[in-house]
Every structure is written in C-alpha cells, then in structure tokens.
Scaffold this motif. Structure first.
Motif, PDB file in Angstrom:
ATOM      1  N   PHE A 144      58.732  25.391  96.145  1.00  0.00           N
ATOM      2  CA  PHE A 144      58.491  24.320  95.171  1.00  0.00           C
ATOM      3  C   PHE A 144      59.612  24.275  94.129  1.00  0.00           C
ATOM      4  CE2 PHE A 144      56.747  22.875  91.111  1.00  0.00           C
ATOM      5  CZ  PHE A 144      56.089  21.695  91.468  1.00  0.00           C
ATOM      6  N   LEU A 145      60.105  25.462  93.739  1.00  0.00           N
ATOM      7  CA  LEU A 145      61.173  25.551  92.739  1.00  0.00           C
ATOM      8  C   LEU A 145      62.561  25.433  93.356  1.00  0.00           C
ATOM      9  CD1 LEU A 145      59.663  28.474  90.646  1.00  0.00           C
ATOM     10  CD2 LEU A 145      59.776  26.059  89.987  1.00  0.00           C
ATOM     11  N   GLY A 146      62.624  25.327  94.697  1.00  0.00           N
ATOM     12  CA  GLY A 146      63.913  25.152  95.354  1.00  0.00           C
ATOM     13  C   GLY A 146      64.607  26.422  95.744  1.00  0.00           C
ATOM     14  N   PHE A 147      63.877  27.555  95.808  1.00  0.00           N
ATOM     15  CA  PHE A 147      64.459  28.838  96.184  1.00  0.00           C
ATOM     16  C   PHE A 147      64.124  29.151  97.643  1.00  0.00           C
ATOM     17  CE2 PHE A 147      64.277  29.036  91.625  1.00  0.00           C
ATOM     18  CZ  PHE A 147      65.431  29.741  91.258  1.00  0.00           C
ATOM     19  N   ALA A 148      65.099  29.674  98.361  1.00  0.00           N
ATOM     20  CA  ALA A 148      64.876  30.025  99.766  1.00  0.00           C
ATOM     21  C   ALA A 148      64.200  31.376  99.911  1.00  0.00           C
ATOM     22  CB  ALA A 148      66.206  30.021 100.518  1.00  0.00           C
ATOM     23  N   SER A 149      64.262  32.236  98.882  1.00  0.00           N
ATOM     24  CA  SER A 149      63.635  33.554  98.927  1.00  0.00           C
ATOM     25  C   SER A 149      62.591  33.662  97.822  1.00  0.00           C
ATOM     26  CB  SER A 149      64.703  34.647  98.754  1.00  0.00           C
ATOM     27  OG  SER A 149      65.255  34.576  97.448  1.00  0.00           O
ATOM     28  N   ASP A 150      62.006  34.854  97.707  1.00  0.00           N
ATOM     29  CA  ASP A 150      60.968  35.067  96.696  1.00  0.00           C
ATOM     30  C   ASP A 150      61.529  35.524  95.349  1.00  0.00           C
ATOM     31  OD1 ASP A 150      59.121  34.388  98.580  1.00  0.00           O
ATOM     32  OD2 ASP A 150      58.585  36.441  99.115  1.00  0.00           O
ATOM     33  N   ASP A 151      62.811  35.404  95.151  1.00  0.00           N
ATOM     34  CA  ASP A 151      63.425  35.871  93.900  1.00  0.00           C
ATOM     35  C   ASP A 151      62.851  35.155  92.684  1.00  0.00           C
ATOM     36  OD1 ASP A 151      64.969  37.552  95.392  1.00  0.00           O
ATOM     37  OD2 ASP A 151      66.748  36.266  95.380  1.00  0.00           O
ATOM     38  N   LEU A 158      51.551  34.650  85.362  1.00  0.00           N
ATOM     39  CA  LEU A 158      50.266  34.067  85.734  1.00  0.00           C
ATOM     40  C   LEU A 158      49.291  34.135  84.567  1.00  0.00           C
ATOM     41  CD1 LEU A 158      49.817  35.638  89.296  1.00  0.00           C
ATOM     42  CD2 LEU A 158      51.040  33.545  88.675  1.00  0.00           C
ATOM     43  N   GLU A 159      48.660  33.001  84.302  1.00  0.00           N
ATOM     44  CA  GLU A 159      47.581  32.944  83.317  1.00  0.00           C
ATOM     45  C   GLU A 159      46.337  32.420  84.020  1.00  0.00           C
ATOM     46  OE1 GLU A 159      48.957  30.418  80.203  1.00  0.00           O
ATOM     47  OE2 GLU A 159      50.459  31.869  79.449  1.00  0.00           O
ATOM     48  N   TYR A 160      45.175  32.704  83.444  1.00  0.00           N
ATOM     49  CA  TYR A 160      43.934  32.365  84.130  1.00  0.00           C
ATOM     50  C   TYR A 160      42.995  31.594  83.214  1.00  0.00           C
ATOM     51  CZ  TYR A 160      45.631  35.735  87.532  1.00  0.00           C
ATOM     52  OH  TYR A 160      46.406  36.406  88.450  1.00  0.00           O
ATOM     53  N   ALA A 161      42.379  30.558  83.774  1.00  0.00           N
ATOM     54  CA  ALA A 161      41.366  29.807  83.037  1.00  0.00           C
ATOM     55  C   ALA A 161      40.084  30.627  82.974  1.00  0.00           C
ATOM     56  CB  ALA A 161      41.108  28.466  83.730  1.00  0.00           C
ATOM     57  N   ASP A 162      39.141  30.149  82.161  1.00  0.00           N
ATOM     58  CA  ASP A 162      37.892  30.893  81.958  1.00  0.00           C
ATOM     59  C   ASP A 162      37.130  31.111  83.260  1.00  0.00           C
ATOM     60  OD1 ASP A 162      38.418  31.085  79.282  1.00  0.00           O
ATOM     61  OD2 ASP A 162      37.200  29.339  78.720  1.00  0.00           O
ATOM     62  N   GLU A 163      37.210  30.157  84.174  1.00  0.00           N
ATOM     63  CA  GLU A 163      36.445  30.286  85.419  1.00  0.00           C
ATOM     64  C   GLU A 163      36.937  31.453  86.273  1.00  0.00           C
ATOM     65  OE1 GLU A 163      37.055  27.036  88.248  1.00  0.00           O
ATOM     66  OE2 GLU A 163      38.799  26.410  87.082  1.00  0.00           O
ATOM     67  N   GLU A 174      49.221  39.540  85.981  1.00  0.00           N
ATOM     68  CA  GLU A 174      50.021  38.579  85.226  1.00  0.00           C
ATOM     69  C   GLU A 174      51.365  38.303  85.894  1.00  0.00           C
ATOM     70  OE1 GLU A 174      50.482  39.836  81.214  1.00  0.00           O
ATOM     71  OE2 GLU A 174      48.348  39.636  80.728  1.00  0.00           O
ATOM     72  N   SER A 175      51.797  39.180  86.747  1.00  0.00           N
ATOM     73  CA  SER A 175      53.086  39.010  87.415  1.00  0.00           C
ATOM     74  C   SER A 175      52.896  38.392  88.792  1.00  0.00           C
ATOM     75  CB  SER A 175      53.794  40.365  87.548  1.00  0.00           C
ATOM     76  OG  SER A 175      54.877  40.278  88.458  1.00  0.00           O
ATOM     77  N   ALA A 176      53.607  37.309  89.066  1.00  0.00           N
ATOM     78  CA  ALA A 176      53.549  36.680  90.383  1.00  0.00           C
ATOM     79  C   ALA A 176      54.061  37.628  91.452  1.00  0.00           C
ATOM     80  CB  ALA A 176      54.362  35.383  90.377  1.00  0.00           C
ATOM     81  N   ARG A 177      55.098  38.381  91.120  1.00  0.00           N
ATOM     82  CA  ARG A 177      55.634  39.349  92.077  1.00  0.00           C
ATOM     83  C   ARG A 177      54.593  40.409  92.417  1.00  0.00           C
ATOM     84  NH1 ARG A 177      59.494  39.589  95.584  1.00  0.00           N
ATOM     85  NH2 ARG A 177      61.044  38.814  94.088  1.00  0.00           N
ATOM     86  N   ASP A 178      53.911  40.938  91.403  1.00  0.00           N
ATOM     87  CA  ASP A 178      52.902  41.982  91.647  1.00  0.00           C
ATOM     88  C   ASP A 178      51.756  41.456  92.509  1.00  0.00           C
ATOM     89  OD1 ASP A 178      54.417  43.693  90.142  1.00  0.00           O
ATOM     90  OD2 ASP A 178      53.169  43.544  88.331  1.00  0.00           O
ATOM     91  N   LEU A 179      51.334  40.235  92.244  1.00  0.00           N
ATOM     92  CA  LEU A 179      50.223  39.678  93.017  1.00  0.00           C
ATOM     93  C   LEU A 179      50.650  39.434  94.463  1.00  0.00           C
ATOM     94  CD1 LEU A 179      47.280  38.802  92.863  1.00  0.00           C
ATOM     95  CD2 LEU A 179      48.053  36.485  92.313  1.00  0.00           C
ATOM     96  N   ALA A 180      51.875  38.992  94.675  1.00  0.00           N
ATOM     97  CA  ALA A 180      52.375  38.788  96.037  1.00  0.00           C
ATOM     98  C   ALA A 180      52.420  40.114  96.783  1.00  0.00           C
ATOM     99  CB  ALA A 180      53.756  38.155  95.993  1.00  0.00           C
ATOM    100  N   GLU A 181      52.826  41.179  96.104  1.00  0.00           N
ATOM    101  CA  GLU A 181      52.867  42.497  96.747  1.00  0.00           C
ATOM    102  C   GLU A 181      51.465  43.000  97.052  1.00  0.00           C
ATOM    103  OE1 GLU A 181      55.131  44.884  94.080  1.00  0.00           O
ATOM    104  OE2 GLU A 181      57.076  44.032  94.727  1.00  0.00           O
ATOM    105  N   TRP A 182      50.504  42.718  96.162  1.00  0.00           N
ATOM    106  CA  TRP A 182      49.109  43.098  96.459  1.00  0.00           C
ATOM    107  C   TRP A 182      48.621  42.390  97.718  1.00  0.00           C
ATOM    108  CZ3 TRP A 182      45.082  39.643  96.906  1.00  0.00           C
ATOM    109  CH2 TRP A 182      43.823  40.203  97.145  1.00  0.00           C
ATOM    110  N   ALA A 183      48.871  41.068  97.813  1.00  0.00           N
ATOM    111  CA  ALA A 183      48.408  40.289  98.971  1.00  0.00           C
ATOM    112  C   ALA A 183      49.061  40.786 100.252  1.00  0.00           C
ATOM    113  CB  ALA A 183      48.709  38.804  98.755  1.00  0.00           C
ATOM    114  N   ASP A 184      50.348  41.119 100.175  1.00  0.00           N
ATOM    115  CA  ASP A 184      51.057  41.617 101.353  1.00  0.00           C
ATOM    116  C   ASP A 184      50.479  42.950 101.807  1.00  0.00           C
ATOM    117  OD1 ASP A 184      53.223  41.459 103.278  1.00  0.00           O
ATOM    118  OD2 ASP A 184      54.146  43.081 102.143  1.00  0.00           O
ATOM    119  N   ALA A 185      50.217  43.837 100.837  1.00  0.00           N
ATOM    120  CA  ALA A 185      49.646  45.145 101.176  1.00  0.00           C
ATOM    121  C   ALA A 185      48.233  45.013 101.733  1.00  0.00           C
ATOM    122  CB  ALA A 185      49.639  46.044  99.929  1.00  0.00           C
TER     123      ALA A 185
END
Length: 637
Positions: A144-151, A158-163, A174-185
């Motif tokens: 979406f941001l125009g990057f070919a990698s996950d850099d 990351l921020e979260y609504a009340d729901e 809060e980190s997009a990188r950390d959440l991506a690594e959690w999902a991968d693991a």
C-alpha cells in the motif's frame, strides 16, 4: 513489452502475471456491474463457476495492483479502468491507493489441519486463519505504501480502538514489525504440529475459541510519521469452497454474527442442491449479500450487457501480441458471403419440395410453394430461412387434428405466422439439415461462453490459432470465415466434453449424463413442426422431484446420492447452468438444468435459453447409468 505467443491462453488471475500486465488486460466493464452495496460494511459472497472472474475481481483491489493502475493512469490503455477505481474510492488521482485490500486464499493449509483433542473442534482452524489475516495485512500494508519488502513496517505504529479490548488471542502490540513476527511464528507453530503427525512433538497446537482477525482489522489504526494511513479496508477471502464444510460453516457463521463494520468479500465456486452458506437466522440482504457473477449479466438485456465486457477483454488481450494486425473482431467475419449462400439455395428448395411432396395433389400449399420458387430467384440468407419456416408451418398445419378444407392458403399467411422464435428454429434446422454455418460471429462466441471469462478465452485462443494459420498460409482472406469459425468452435466444444472424465470426480457419470441430456434435447428440438421453437436446451426437475433428491430419508437410495453429487459437480463446473422455474397454474416450481452453451454447439442445438422439458430423477439416474436412448414417438402437436 514482452508479447505472448497466444495472449488468450494466459488467465488474468494467474499469479505468474505481473501487476502491470494484469492492469493492462483487466477489463473495467466488470466494475460497472458490481453493485455499490458490495463496498459497504457486511459480508458479501461472490459465486461463479470456475473461470467466472471471482479471483480477477479480488486481485484488482489488492494494493500492488491498485498502485499499478495509479502509476500507469496516463497510459491510454488504462483510460477506462482508472476512473472506475477512483469512483469506487479505491484510488485517489493525486495520492494513490486509498483502500487497503487484504487478499487471503483458502486454497492450501486449512483442509489439511489434523484432528486435535481441543475442546473447540475448529480451534486450530480459527488460529491459522487469524494469524494469516494479520500477516497478509502487514504485507499488504507495505505494498500500500509502495514498498516491495517489509522494511516499511519498522516505521508503522499500531493503535487500537476501544472495541479491540475484546481481543484475547491476537496480541495488541504497538509495533507492526513485532505483530508481523508474532503472526509468522504462530503460523510456523501450526505447521510444525501438522508435520509432526507421528506424535513426537510435545507442543500444543495453537487454538482459538473464536475468529478475531475481523475485529482486529476493523479496530486497529496504522500510524506512520504521526499520520493515520489506510483507514479504508477491504478483506477478501478467496477459494472458500476449498475449506472443509465444517470450516466453511464456522467461518461464515462467525463473520455474520460479528456483523463487520467494513466490507468482507468471500469468493467461492457455485454450490447447489442443499449446500447452504447462510448461518441459522441470517437474513439475505440484511446480514449477508450474495452475488452470482453469471447473473450480474443475466438481466433483461442478457447477452447485450455481457457482449461489451467480452469484447473489451478480447481486445485488451489482442493488444498484448504483435503477430496479427487489427482487432480481434476484425478477424472474425460476421456474415456469409453471397457465393457461400448460393451453394445452399438449391438444397434448401429440394428440402422444401420433399416436405411438400406428400401434398402435391393438395392445392392447400400451392401458393406457399410458388412463393418459395420466386424467392429462390434472388437467393439470400433471408430466403433460405423462409424456405425452412415454410417447412415448419407445413408440418404444423398437417399435424392439426381438426378437419380443414383443402383451400389454398395465401402466401401472406407465412408473414402472419412468422416470428423470431420460428425463424431461430428455422436457422438451427437449416444448420442441421444442410450444414449452413450457425456457430460464428462475435455475439454467438460470447453467448457460447455462458457468461464465463475462462471459456471465452479458451475459444478465443483456438480462433487466434486459426487466424495465425491463415496468415502463415497467406490465404486470400485473412479473416476467419463463418465455416472456419464453426469448425474451430465445435472442436473446442468436443474437447470440453471429452475432458470431463479427467477433470471431474464423477467425470464418467457426468459425461454420460451430459451426453444423454444433449441427445434428449436434440430429439425434442428437431421434430418437424418445431413445437418448442427455437429448441430445447435443458431439462427441469419439479419441486417434488427436487425434494426426493434432497430428502434425508433418501427415497432414491445410493443412486439418488450419486445423482446429487453428479449434478452438484456439473453445475459447479459450469457444465450445466441452473435456473429457477416459477410456479404457474399449470405446474409447480422447480429448477431448470440448461446445457452449457459451448456444449450446445457440440450437440448442434440453438444457443437461446428458454426451451426445456420436465424429467424425473429416475430418468436422470437411468441416463447417468446407462445413457439415453431415443424412443419412437408420434410427432408432437
């Protein structure tokens, strides 16, 4: 540009096609047919037979493809496409992609999940689905941001609504990188358990009590350099039919119950005859929207809506090659030439004389015969059609039970009784009797595609090879004549039927059933008096017969179960086209099973829909097992 040897052989949704190539051949006409409702919050299901365009639509809204459209917006070949995406709010002319489209396929992994001791039966499925949605979202965010990698993920907070406080399985990192690594693991843990089926692993399989990824996706906020991004989201789930039935039910039920505040698109092949998707209590139109892609074109305008889309698809493909000059339509001749027509005039007159011979001493048809003789002096396609219209009218008049005086019927009666359906019947009879080309021209090519892009491209690929062959041979005419088109298209139709046993689970039975329906339809179409003009191209099961087929008491036994599987597969694979039949004063409701229009060409049947005959489940079981055999019947009245 790298040109394809045959540009019609490559399917638009193939992952081997680059985003730029995809954008160039994508036809925006399909976007014109997508209802505005599909872009509103809720669950939306897209159904079609294979090749109907589901994956193509979904891929068009992925960030990388939207960015390709945006980068090439000045390209003359995209002048139709780009405004459509701007109108849908997916792209902004100045700022690029505005919609974060997350595309997830169910084609692999889910159905392979092994049984576990989890008290929640589909817990591992939910866990795998959730982590894949999160991981795919992170990757889509980079595109979406125009990057070919996950850099780019390192700069996204990351921020979260009340729901989001209800999230229990997906961590609120809060980190997009950390959440991506959690999902991968998480995904790797699940696969590790699948690979350790022998029981050597001491790890427990990740399991979730509910699907949370929808709640997460609609409640998370992506912030980059202090500014929110990608606030408009679309979750697209493809190949839903590849899930186990229980998994499909869990997914759709939980999605509907959650009532997502963003659009969620589910794409799957057509499932019929009792395979329901709606969860208990869900309301079509309130909790879920369903779109049959074939029916998007099937309004009162019918083929006239599909034709511009099909032409657009073909011409965009044609521009991806340089072996043939001109457009695709220019290489497909639309009319018979006069010398071609002349060869059929005398045989047509002889056929009419033969039909009138038993009544040569009867003055009743003398004026009709004289009119035909006069018409033969100025041969034309219209004259040929009138000869066969006259044949049909003679057969109808002879079949009348009431006594009639042998008074000469005026020639004008032919004009009074003539109709579009009668002329269509005459045309298909002319083709059957004298081999006058019938399956040719762009409109009939599109009709034969049965509103299916895959079938359209398959036939176009064969025609393209014919065009190339004529060019190599340097023939006087560089376009395909009606006769040449028909030969090629009927060869495609024959291959379609021959490959059924290889491509379908119940292939041998399906092939026998299709062949039987085709033979039966021919027997009802080519009666001398054409009682079902222009012809019969389908069979109908009444509601009573359908209840036999679907009843849990199984009144038809194992053969009924087999028939149901065969019909379900034939409809799902676009061999048969299902249409509902409303009740009337003379009959109850039911379902019509029309032959695929390409197969109609194989059986020499008309391409119009409308003509059908009632049959029973017992008939279809017999045809599926032993094949249809013609019966000697009296001529219909």
């Amino acid at each position: 540009m790298a040109y394809n040897v045959n540009p019609f052989l490559e399917r638009r949704s193939e992952r081997t096609t680059s985003d730029e190539e995809f954008a160039l051949v994508f036809s925006p006409k399909i976007l014109e047919k997508l209802p505005e409702q599909a872009f509103k919050s809720g669950v939306h299901i897209f159904r079609s037979a294979p090749g109907g365009g589901k994956t193509t639509i979904l891929r068009a809204f992925t960030p990388s493809v939207l960015r390709s459209f945006w980068r090439s917006r000045g390209n003359n070949e995209l002048k139709e496409s780009f405004p459509q995406f701007v109108e849908k709010g997916a792209v902004n002319d100045q700022d690029g992609p505005q919609l974060l489209g997350v595309l997830l396929s169910c084609a692999s992994g889910y159905a392979d999940l092994l049984p576990t001791a989890s008290p929640i039966e589909e817990g591992p499925f939910r866990a795998l689905f959730d982590c894949r949605v999160v991981l795919r979202t992170m990757r889509s965010l980079s595109a979406f941001l125009g990057f070919a990698s996950d850099d780019a993920l390192d700069a996204i907070r990351l921020e979260y609504a009340d729901e989001a406080k209800d999230l229990q399985e997906i961590p609120r990192l809060e980190s997009a990188r950390d959440l991506a690594e959690w999902a991968d693991a998480q995904e790797k843990r699940i696969y590790a358990q699948m690979d350790s089926f022998a029981g050597r692993s001491n790890q427990s399989v990740p399991s979730s009590r509910r699907i949370e990824s929808i709640l997460w996706l609609q409640s998370v906020r992506f912030v980059r350099n202090g500014h929110p991004i990608a606030s408009k989201r679309l979750l697209m789930i493809d190949d839903l039919h590849r899930l186990r039935r229980k998994q499909r039910e869990v997914l759709t039920d939980e999605l509907i119950v959650q009532r997502p505040s963003m659009p969620v698109w589910l794409a799957m092949r057509t499932l019929v005859l009792g395979d329901e998707l709606l969860s208990q209590g869900a309301k079509q139109g309130r909790d879920i929207q369903e779109y049959l892609l074939e029916e998007l074109w099937g309004s009162t305008k019918g083929i006239h809506q599909f034709l511009p889309f099909a032409l657009n698809v073909l011409e965009r493909r044609m521009r991806q090659q340089d072996a043939v000059t001109g457009t695709f339509a220019q290489r497909i001749r639309e009319q018979l030439e006069q010398d071609e027509i002349n060869t059929f005039v005398q045989p047509a007159i002889e056929a009419l004389r033969t039909s009138l011979q038993p009544h040569e001493k009867n003055a009743r048809y003398s004026e009709w015969s004289a009119r035909a003789e006069r018409k033969s002096e100025s041969p034309s396609l219209e004259a040929l059609l009138e000869f066969f219209v006259t044949r049909i009218l003679v057969a109808r008049d002879v079949s009348k039970k009431q006594l009639s005086f042998d008074l000469a019927l005026p020639a004008e009666v032919i004009d009074d009784k003539d109709s579009s359906s009668l002329r269509a019947a005459a045309e298909v009879l002319l083709h059957d009797d004298l081999a006058l080309p019938y399956y040719y021209g762009m409109e009939r090519l599109c009709v034969m595609a049965t509103y299916n892009v895959e079938e359209l491209l398959s036939m176009a690929a064969a025609l393209y090879e014919g065009i190339i062959a004529k060019q190599v041979l340097r023939t006087r005419h560089n376009d395909l004549s009606p006769g040449e088109q028909e030969r090629i298209l009927r060869e495609v139709a024959l291959r379609r039927l021959k490959f059924v046993p290889k491509h379908h689970t119940e292939g041998s039975r399906a092939q026998k059933l299709i062949t039987s329906i085709g033979g039966y339809c021919r027997s009802r179409t080519f009666l001398p008096n054409a009682p079902y003009a222009p012809g019969v191209t389908g069979v109908r099961l009444s509601q009573q017969e359908l209840e036999k087929l679907q009843s849990r008491s199984r009144p038809l036994g194992e053969q009924g179960d087999t028939l149901r599987r065969v019909l379900t597969e034939c409809i799902a694979e676009n061999l048969l086209v299902l249409r509902q039949s409303s009740a009337s004063t003379a009959r109850d409701a039911g379902s019509i099973l029309y032959l695929n229009r390409t197969l109609c060409a194989h059986f020499g049947l008309p391409l119009q829909m409308g003509g059908w005959q009632d049959v029973s489940c017992t008939d279809l079981i017999d045809w599926m097992s032993r094949g249809w055999k013609p019966k000697r019947v009296a001529m219909e009245i």
